[in-house]
Motif scaffolding. Structure first.
Motif, mmCIF file in Angstrom:
data_model
loop_
_atom_site.group_PDB
_atom_site.id
_atom_site.type_symbol
_atom_site.label_atom_id
_atom_site.label_comp_id
_atom_site.label_asym_id
_atom_site.label_seq_id
_atom_site.Cartn_x
_atom_site.Cartn_y
_atom_site.Cartn_z
ATOM 1 N N MET A 135 0.828 -1.204 0.000
ATOM 2 C CA MET A 135 0.000 0.000 0.000
ATOM 3 C C MET A 135 0.866 1.259 0.000
ATOM 4 O O MET A 135 0.562 2.244 -0.674
ATOM 5 C CB MET A 135 -0.917 -0.008 1.220
ATOM 6 N N SER A 136 1.968 1.250 0.755
ATOM 7 C CA SER A 136 2.856 2.407 0.798
ATOM 8 C C SER A 136 3.455 2.692 -0.567
ATOM 9 O O SER A 136 3.726 3.855 -0.905
ATOM 10 C CB SER A 136 3.967 2.188 1.831
ATOM 11 N N ASP A 137 3.668 1.641 -1.395
ATOM 12 C CA ASP A 137 4.186 1.844 -2.745
ATOM 13 C C ASP A 137 3.210 2.673 -3.575
ATOM 14 O O ASP A 137 3.615 3.539 -4.355
ATOM 15 C CB ASP A 137 4.436 0.496 -3.428
ATOM 16 N N LEU A 138 1.925 2.415 -3.413
ATOM 17 C CA LEU A 138 0.931 3.161 -4.168
ATOM 18 C C LEU A 138 0.818 4.600 -3.685
ATOM 19 O O LEU A 138 0.605 5.521 -4.479
ATOM 20 C CB LEU A 138 -0.430 2.469 -4.062
ATOM 21 N N LEU A 139 0.972 4.811 -2.387
ATOM 22 C CA LEU A 139 0.878 6.170 -1.841
ATOM 23 C C LEU A 139 2.016 7.063 -2.299
ATOM 24 O O LEU A 139 1.916 8.294 -2.234
ATOM 25 C CB LEU A 139 0.852 6.113 -0.302
ATOM 26 N N SER A 140 3.087 6.470 -2.790
ATOM 27 C CA SER A 140 4.212 7.253 -3.286
ATOM 28 C C SER A 140 3.953 7.817 -4.681
ATOM 29 O O SER A 140 4.806 8.528 -5.227
ATOM 30 C CB SER A 140 5.490 6.396 -3.315
ATOM 31 N N HIS A 141 2.794 7.518 -5.244
ATOM 32 C CA HIS A 141 2.419 8.042 -6.561
ATOM 33 C C HIS A 141 1.251 9.011 -6.372
ATOM 34 O O HIS A 141 0.085 8.596 -6.346
ATOM 35 C CB HIS A 141 2.033 6.895 -7.499
ATOM 36 N N PRO A 142 1.526 10.328 -6.233
ATOM 37 C CA PRO A 142 0.475 11.293 -5.876
ATOM 38 C C PRO A 142 -0.659 11.392 -6.890
ATOM 39 O O PRO A 142 -1.806 11.605 -6.511
ATOM 40 C CB PRO A 142 1.227 12.627 -5.762
ATOM 41 N N SER A 143 -0.363 11.222 -8.175
ATOM 42 C CA SER A 143 -1.445 11.295 -9.158
ATOM 43 C C SER A 143 -2.407 10.128 -9.000
ATOM 44 O O SER A 143 -3.618 10.270 -9.211
ATOM 45 C CB SER A 143 -0.875 11.323 -10.579
ATOM 46 N N PHE A 144 -1.889 8.966 -8.617
ATOM 47 C CA PHE A 144 -2.775 7.842 -8.345
ATOM 48 C C PHE A 144 -3.670 8.152 -7.154
ATOM 49 O O PHE A 144 -4.872 7.830 -7.168
ATOM 50 C CB PHE A 144 -1.975 6.566 -8.076
ATOM 51 N N VAL A 145 -3.112 8.769 -6.123
ATOM 52 C CA VAL A 145 -3.906 9.109 -4.930
ATOM 53 C C VAL A 145 -5.026 10.086 -5.302
ATOM 54 O O VAL A 145 -6.178 9.933 -4.866
ATOM 55 C CB VAL A 145 -3.002 9.705 -3.838
ATOM 56 N N ARG A 146 -4.708 11.098 -6.131
ATOM 57 C CA ARG A 146 -5.740 12.053 -6.558
ATOM 58 C C ARG A 146 -6.812 11.354 -7.391
ATOM 59 O O ARG A 146 -8.010 11.619 -7.242
ATOM 60 C CB ARG A 146 -5.104 13.187 -7.359
ATOM 61 N N LEU A 206 -5.548 4.504 -15.577
ATOM 62 C CA LEU A 206 -4.934 3.860 -14.414
ATOM 63 C C LEU A 206 -3.549 3.270 -14.690
ATOM 64 O O LEU A 206 -2.624 3.484 -13.891
ATOM 65 C CB LEU A 206 -5.876 2.794 -13.854
ATOM 66 N N PRO A 207 -3.323 2.522 -15.783
ATOM 67 C CA PRO A 207 -1.980 1.954 -16.006
ATOM 68 C C PRO A 207 -0.891 2.996 -16.194
ATOM 69 O O PRO A 207 0.298 2.669 -16.073
ATOM 70 C CB PRO A 207 -2.159 1.117 -17.288
ATOM 71 N N SER A 208 -1.257 4.247 -16.499
ATOM 72 C CA SER A 208 -0.272 5.311 -16.664
ATOM 73 C C SER A 208 0.127 5.952 -15.343
ATOM 74 O O SER A 208 1.058 6.760 -15.297
ATOM 75 C CB SER A 208 -0.827 6.396 -17.603
ATOM 76 N N LEU A 209 -0.558 5.602 -14.251
ATOM 77 C CA LEU A 209 -0.310 6.243 -12.961
ATOM 78 C C LEU A 209 0.557 5.419 -12.032
ATOM 79 O O LEU A 209 1.060 5.948 -11.037
ATOM 80 C CB LEU A 209 -1.647 6.559 -12.278
ATOM 81 N N VAL A 210 0.710 4.112 -12.317
ATOM 82 C CA VAL A 210 1.526 3.236 -11.469
ATOM 83 C C VAL A 210 2.369 2.332 -12.359
ATOM 84 O O VAL A 210 2.005 2.059 -13.509
ATOM 85 C CB VAL A 210 0.647 2.366 -10.536
ATOM 86 N N PRO A 211 3.498 1.815 -11.855
ATOM 87 C CA PRO A 211 4.284 0.845 -12.633
ATOM 88 C C PRO A 211 3.493 -0.442 -12.862
ATOM 89 O O PRO A 211 2.611 -0.797 -12.068
ATOM 90 C CB PRO A 211 5.511 0.593 -11.743
ATOM 91 N N ALA A 212 3.820 -1.137 -13.936
ATOM 92 C CA ALA A 212 3.096 -2.361 -14.302
ATOM 93 C C ALA A 212 3.039 -3.396 -13.168
ATOM 94 O O ALA A 212 1.987 -4.016 -12.960
ATOM 95 C CB ALA A 212 3.701 -2.977 -15.559
ATOM 96 N N PRO A 213 4.135 -3.611 -12.387
ATOM 97 C CA PRO A 213 4.048 -4.620 -11.316
ATOM 98 C C PRO A 213 3.030 -4.280 -10.232
ATOM 99 O O PRO A 213 2.588 -5.157 -9.495
ATOM 100 C CB PRO A 213 5.479 -4.650 -10.743
ATOM 101 N N TYR A 272 0.347 12.645 -15.620
ATOM 102 C CA TYR A 272 0.933 11.379 -16.051
ATOM 103 C C TYR A 272 1.732 11.600 -17.325
ATOM 104 O O TYR A 272 1.524 12.587 -18.048
ATOM 105 C CB TYR A 272 -0.139 10.311 -16.277
ATOM 106 N N GLU A 273 2.666 10.687 -17.568
ATOM 107 C CA GLU A 273 3.479 10.775 -18.776
ATOM 108 C C GLU A 273 2.648 10.312 -19.964
ATOM 109 O O GLU A 273 2.227 9.163 -20.035
ATOM 110 C CB GLU A 273 4.733 9.901 -18.645
ATOM 111 N N ARG A 274 2.446 11.226 -20.880
ATOM 112 C CA ARG A 274 1.601 10.934 -22.039
ATOM 113 C C ARG A 274 2.427 11.054 -23.305
ATOM 114 O O ARG A 274 2.964 12.121 -23.616
ATOM 115 C CB ARG A 274 0.424 11.906 -22.067
ATOM 116 N N GLN A 275 2.538 9.945 -24.025
ATOM 117 C CA GLN A 275 3.288 9.948 -25.266
ATOM 118 C C GLN A 275 2.449 10.583 -26.376
ATOM 119 O O GLN A 275 1.248 10.328 -26.475
ATOM 120 C CB GLN A 275 3.657 8.511 -25.664
#
Length: 405
Positions: free
Chosen positions: A1-12, A126-133, A188-191
């Motif tokens: 859970m702490s890994d996800l909290l380190s991604h602020p855009s995911f939290v928003r 959602l997949p753009s806000l966190v790493p694949a794992p 998020y990083e958008r290509q």
């Protein structure tokens, strides 16, 4: 859970999803009860679902194309702002004593037209806000938050409705606007995407991609047919009023009960990874969902009905996490919007068209017959998919071979 909290855009994004789902649940609960008070018709309750599905069907392909070409978080924010306007229209109509069957159906159609754009964009985002794992865990956490909102939204909506109808619509407006503001802060990083012309080939690319991958086709179609037959949401006002003899407060609890089970299952899945035999677990969870619908349909006890709905929610949560993670991992980013649009179409059909199916069968066989037959049909779908989609049934791990468009 702490890994996800380190991604602020995911939290928003998570906060926006929770607020938006709470608002949607409160809004649809109130529209359903409002409609039944006006007409006392199971057919009209079913029409609310049909009037949402028809425009959603028309908007599905453009919604997917839009999600692959524009900033997905901003699309979600715009859709949430539009839903806030719908809630304000309901406030104005109620104050003017102008709300009618036709008024509710027209606004239901507007909500149906908005939803494909929102769902396609947020699923692809959602997949753009966190790493694949972390994707499977992020899906579980997002679904858990969603189910918490489904619990609180209808329960709170039922209590507020018992005091003041317009207060529910005002609370919905606030929730939608708050969620829209949170989405505007998602980064998020958008290509950059190629400027392809909007034509039949680009619009149908998501359909062709799903059709060409049996795991995806089996997963998204499973939800369509299982919930199309097994859903009982549209009939809850009838069960609450005429079979279980509870009022708006009881209806809110019934509407929230599946989310209680889903929340419990989601909390487990956010800490325990689904690593083996995910295909079998998916199909078994759908069969359990159908069995719960049979029990709910036959029950005359309010507490047994709550329990059956709660277990159905837990089974559905397992299904949702597996299906959504499979869809994301099997799809390249440049196709996620259009594939999400196809998935949205199937979800919309299973929910809105399923509500229409429930209303029609309830008018023909009664509410009990409708729910029981639907539950048995869902069990049959699970067994059929075991044979028709062997790659899905035999899927061991969530992550498979890397897909290319």
């Amino acid at each position: 859970m702490s890994d996800l909290l380190s991604h602020p855009s995911f939290v928003r994004f998570w906060c926006a999803r929770v607020a938006a789902v709470a608002g949607t649940q409160m809004l649809m609960l109130t529209i359903g009860w409002h409609m039944y008070e006006l007409t006392a018709s199971a057919w009209d309750l079913g029409l609310v679902g049909l009037f949402q599905f028809a425009p959603a069907l028309a908007m599905t392909l453009p919604a997917g194309h839009t999600a692959d070409r524009h900033h997905r978080a901003r699309i979600v924010a715009l859709c949430l702002s539009a839903q806030a306007m719908v809630a304000l229209l309901l406030v104005a109509g109620t104050l003017a004593h102008a709300v009618s069957r036709e008024w509710l159906l027209a606004l239901s159609a507007l909500l149906g037209a908005i939803r494909p754009f929102q769902m396609s964009a947020q699923q692809a985002l959602l997949p753009s806000l966190v790493p694949a794992p972390l994707l499977a865990r992020a899906t579980a956490v997002t679904s858990t938050g969603t189910q918490a909102a489904v619990i609180g939204g209808p329960a709170l909506g039922g209590l507020i409705f018992a005091v003041n109808l317009n207060a529910v619509y005002i609370v919905c407006t606030v929730l939608f606007l708050g969620a829209a503001l949170a989405c505007l802060w998602v980064r998020y990083e958008r290509q950059p995407v190629p400027r392809e012309p909007v034509n039949a080939q680009t619009l149908l690319a998501g359909v062709r991609y799903v059709w060409g991958h049996p795991v995806l086709l089996g997963a998204v179609s499973l939800d369509l047919f299982a919930v199309l037959l097994g859903g009982a949401t549209a009939l809850l006002p009838i069960f609450a009023k005429e079979i279980l003899h509870v009022g708006p407060e009881g209806l809110g609890l019934l509407r929230s009960a599946p989310a209680v089970g889903a929340l419990a299952a989601g909390l487990v899945l956010s800490h325990v990874a689904l690593e083996r035999r995910v295909g079998r677990k998916l199909l078994v969870s759908v069969a359990v969902f159908g069995l719960c619908m049979v029990v709910f349909g036959l029950s005359t006890s309010f507490w047994l009905s709550l329990l059956a709905l709660a277990v159905s929610g837990a089974a559905d949560m397992v299904s949702v996490v597996i299906r959504q993670t499979l869809v994301q991992l099997e799809t390249p980013d440049q196709m996620r919007g259009r594939v999400a649009a196809v998935n949205t179409l199937f979800i919309g059909a299973s929910n809105q068209l399923g509500e229409f199916e429930s209303g029609v069968t309830a008018a023909a066989f009664g509410p009990v017959g409708s729910v029981v037959l639907g539950g048995l049909g869902t069990i049959g779908i699970s067994l059929a998919w075991w044979r028709l989609f062997r790659p899905l049934a035999m899927r061991d791990a969530l992550a498979g071979p890397q897909r290319v468009a």
